[in-house]
Design a protein around this motif. Sequence first.
Motif, PDB file in Angstrom:
ATOM      1  N   LEU A   1      54.849  -6.055   7.175  1.00 49.70           N
ATOM      2  CA  LEU A   1      55.833  -5.815   6.124  1.00 49.70           C
ATOM      3  C   LEU A   1      57.069  -6.660   6.422  1.00 49.70           C
ATOM      4  N   ASP A   2      57.222  -7.748   5.699  1.00 47.89           N
ATOM      5  CA  ASP A   2      58.356  -8.647   5.910  1.00 47.89           C
ATOM      6  C   ASP A   2      59.667  -7.903   5.637  1.00 47.89           C
ATOM      7  N   GLY A   3      60.595  -7.973   6.600  1.00 48.65           N
ATOM      8  CA  GLY A   3      61.922  -7.399   6.404  1.00 48.65           C
ATOM      9  C   GLY A   3      62.017  -5.893   6.562  1.00 48.65           C
ATOM     10  N   TRP A   4      61.063  -5.270   7.250  1.00 49.61           N
ATOM     11  CA  TRP A   4      61.041  -3.809   7.401  1.00 49.61           C
ATOM     12  C   TRP A   4      61.760  -3.411   8.692  1.00 49.61           C
ATOM     13  N   GLY A   5      62.984  -2.948   8.566  1.00 50.18           N
ATOM     14  CA  GLY A   5      63.760  -2.550   9.722  1.00 50.18           C
ATOM     15  C   GLY A   5      63.477  -1.123  10.150  1.00 50.18           C
ATOM     16  N   SER A   6      63.560  -0.876  11.451  1.00 55.79           N
ATOM     17  CA  SER A   6      63.281   0.460  11.979  1.00 55.79           C
ATOM     18  C   SER A   6      64.245   1.517  11.457  1.00 55.79           C
ATOM     19  N   TYR A   7      65.479   1.103  11.170  1.00 61.21           N
ATOM     20  CA  TYR A   7      66.478   2.058  10.697  1.00 61.21           C
ATOM     21  C   TYR A   7      65.999   2.805   9.454  1.00 61.21           C
ATOM     22  N   SER A   8      65.073   2.194   8.690  1.00 62.60           N
ATOM     23  CA  SER A   8      64.658   2.757   7.410  1.00 62.60           C
ATOM     24  C   SER A   8      63.652   3.890   7.534  1.00 62.60           C
ATOM     25  N   VAL A   9      62.986   4.005   8.681  1.00 62.21           N
ATOM     26  CA  VAL A   9      61.879   4.963   8.796  1.00 62.21           C
ATOM     27  C   VAL A   9      62.374   6.401   8.643  1.00 62.21           C
ATOM     28  N   GLU A  10      63.469   6.722   9.297  1.00 60.50           N
ATOM     29  CA  GLU A  10      64.004   8.082   9.216  1.00 60.50           C
ATOM     30  C   GLU A  10      64.488   8.402   7.801  1.00 60.50           C
ATOM     31  N   LYS A  11      65.022   7.409   7.104  1.00 62.83           N
ATOM     32  CA  LYS A  11      65.612   7.631   5.784  1.00 62.83           C
ATOM     33  C   LYS A  11      64.599   7.607   4.653  1.00 62.83           C
ATOM     34  N   ALA A  12      63.449   6.999   4.886  1.00 56.70           N
ATOM     35  CA  ALA A  12      62.455   6.858   3.820  1.00 56.70           C
ATOM     36  C   ALA A  12      61.772   8.204   3.562  1.00 56.70           C
TER      37      ALA A  12
ATOM     38  N   THR B   1      53.293  -3.383  11.318  1.00 50.80           N
ATOM     39  CA  THR B   1      54.499  -3.884  11.978  1.00 50.80           C
ATOM     40  C   THR B   1      55.257  -4.807  11.028  1.00 50.80           C
ATOM     41  N   ALA B   2      56.265  -5.505  11.542  1.00 45.52           N
ATOM     42  CA  ALA B   2      57.119  -6.349  10.704  1.00 45.52           C
ATOM     43  C   ALA B   2      57.577  -7.566  11.493  1.00 45.52           C
ATOM     44  N   ASP B   3      58.194  -8.500  10.774  1.00 42.56           N
ATOM     45  CA  ASP B   3      58.736  -9.684  11.447  1.00 42.56           C
ATOM     46  C   ASP B   3      60.178  -9.474  11.882  1.00 42.56           C
ATOM     47  N   HIS B   4      60.954  -8.705  11.110  1.00 41.16           N
ATOM     48  CA  HIS B   4      62.368  -8.467  11.414  1.00 41.16           C
ATOM     49  C   HIS B   4      62.885  -7.361  10.510  1.00 41.16           C
ATOM     50  N   GLY B   5      64.106  -6.926  10.743  1.00 40.25           N
ATOM     51  CA  GLY B   5      64.781  -5.986   9.854  1.00 40.25           C
ATOM     52  C   GLY B   5      65.775  -6.733   8.999  1.00 40.25           C
ATOM     53  N   GLY B   6      66.956  -6.138   8.781  1.00 39.82           N
ATOM     54  CA  GLY B   6      67.954  -6.816   7.969  1.00 39.82           C
ATOM     55  C   GLY B   6      69.217  -6.002   7.841  1.00 39.82           C
TER      56      GLY B   6
ATOM     57  N   LEU C   1      59.740   2.467  17.462  1.00 42.42           N
ATOM     58  CA  LEU C   1      60.688   1.948  16.480  1.00 42.42           C
ATOM     59  C   LEU C   1      61.662   0.978  17.143  1.00 42.42           C
ATOM     60  N   LYS C   2      61.322   0.556  18.345  1.00 45.82           N
ATOM     61  CA  LYS C   2      62.231  -0.301  19.103  1.00 45.82           C
ATOM     62  C   LYS C   2      61.629  -1.663  19.460  1.00 45.82           C
ATOM     63  N   LYS C   3      60.554  -2.030  18.794  1.00 46.59           N
ATOM     64  CA  LYS C   3      60.018  -3.382  18.989  1.00 46.59           C
ATOM     65  C   LYS C   3      61.049  -4.386  18.470  1.00 46.59           C
TER      66      LYS C   3
ATOM     67  N   THR D   1      63.330  -7.613  -1.760  1.00 48.99           N
ATOM     68  CA  THR D   1      64.312  -6.658  -2.281  1.00 48.99           C
ATOM     69  C   THR D   1      65.568  -6.649  -1.417  1.00 48.99           C
ATOM     70  N   GLY D   2      65.391  -6.767  -0.105  1.00 54.49           N
ATOM     71  CA  GLY D   2      66.544  -6.813   0.786  1.00 54.49           C
ATOM     72  C   GLY D   2      67.459  -7.983   0.489  1.00 54.49           C
ATOM     73  N   HIS D   3      66.877  -9.143   0.214  1.00 57.58           N
ATOM     74  CA  HIS D   3      67.681 -10.326  -0.098  1.00 57.58           C
ATOM     75  C   HIS D   3      68.320 -10.233  -1.481  1.00 57.58           C
ATOM     76  N   LYS D   4      67.572  -9.734  -2.441  1.00 56.07           N
ATOM     77  CA  LYS D   4      68.054  -9.717  -3.826  1.00 56.07           C
ATOM     78  C   LYS D   4      69.073  -8.614  -4.071  1.00 56.07           C
ATOM     79  N   ILE D   5      68.809  -7.423  -3.531  1.00 53.85           N
ATOM     80  CA  ILE D   5      69.669  -6.261  -3.805  1.00 53.85           C
ATOM     81  C   ILE D   5      70.366  -5.751  -2.550  1.00 53.85           C
ATOM     82  N   GLY D   6      69.636  -5.726  -1.443  1.00 56.64           N
ATOM     83  CA  GLY D   6      70.234  -5.296  -0.186  1.00 56.64           C
ATOM     84  C   GLY D   6      69.349  -4.363   0.603  1.00 56.64           C
ATOM     85  N   HIS D   7      69.428  -4.483   1.912  1.00 51.59           N
ATOM     86  CA  HIS D   7      68.778  -3.521   2.796  1.00 51.59           C
ATOM     87  C   HIS D   7      69.481  -2.173   2.683  1.00 51.59           C
ATOM     88  N   ASP D   8      68.744  -1.129   2.996  1.00 52.78           N
ATOM     89  CA  ASP D   8      69.301   0.221   3.019  1.00 52.78           C
ATOM     90  C   ASP D   8      69.898   0.623   1.671  1.00 52.78           C
TER      91      ASP D   8
END
Length: 310
Positions: free
Chosen positions: A42-53, A238-243, A70-72, A195-202
């Motif tokens: 999942l491109d752009g999937w940050g760990s911070y989002s798991v608890e909030k999703a 997994t993912a490549d990075h967060g944002g 969640l710390k990779k 979506t992160g680039h167009k509208i924003g992460h979180d």
Amino acid sequence: MKKHMKRVTFLLLTLIVFGVTANYAKGKSPKPKAKHVLVLGLDGWGSYSVEKAHDIPNIRALMEQGSYTLKKRSVLPSESNVNWASMFNGSCPELHGYTTWGSRVPEIPSVELNRNGKFPTIFSILRDARPNVVTGCLTEWDGIKHVVDTMSIDDYSLAPDWENHHERLSDMAAEFIKSKKPTLLAVCWDQVDHTGHKIGHDTPEYYQSLSEVDGYIGRVIQALKDSGIYDQTIIIVTADHGGIGQGHGGKTLREMEHPFIIAGPGIKSGNIITEPMMQYDTAATIAYIFGLETPRSWVGRPALSAFKKK
């Protein structure tokens, strides 16, 4: 009597050592831990989002059924191609040479090249060890083709660029699983990052995109069940990075930390992976599952705490 026992013990030890040496001489590898591996990226999937999703039931089910962290961490810069390269190449940018978001060739000469003139990937070392396996890499972003050594992959395909291409990618993956029953398949969605680039992460839109991709993951898992290989497959998500904000590439943990989830035969359930993990440990973990010898140029290590002890 004691002298006789010493001779017997010496003989047994000699036979054990000889047997182990003979196995290595014959090129025997450790027995694979699963017949199939499915990597869902999942491109752009940050760990911070798991608890909030609130609506990612398939991802949460895999976390409960398997092991996760969640710390990779991403390699730097925390951008796409440098991290897709590290994920599949088992090594760091200083060695594989891909250093930027849109790397098409190594900006630094790779320290090692395989028979295709590429840095060794998990696809190429699997192909070298087991020439008859079926492999695939299906993506939404064509940049990935430059870092995975497509010459070692049976099917590298890009989802058509139309309105429902995110959904189409899941259909392509399901069709490939049912028809080919691949040994190794990677499916990489770009929707969350877009979506992160167009509208924003979180943002609410970010979590909606994550929920939609979770639904696509459910479809692909169902395809494993329909094809009869679900119980023989280890699934990695997994993912490549967060944002952060509308970008990524920096040194904050929101940009660098992303999930790593692994579930399937031989994997501990409801378990948190204890060892630190880096991007390049993904390929090393896949190699460990298949019992493959990894190149010296790889620095990745398998996530051993995720596996059950025999």
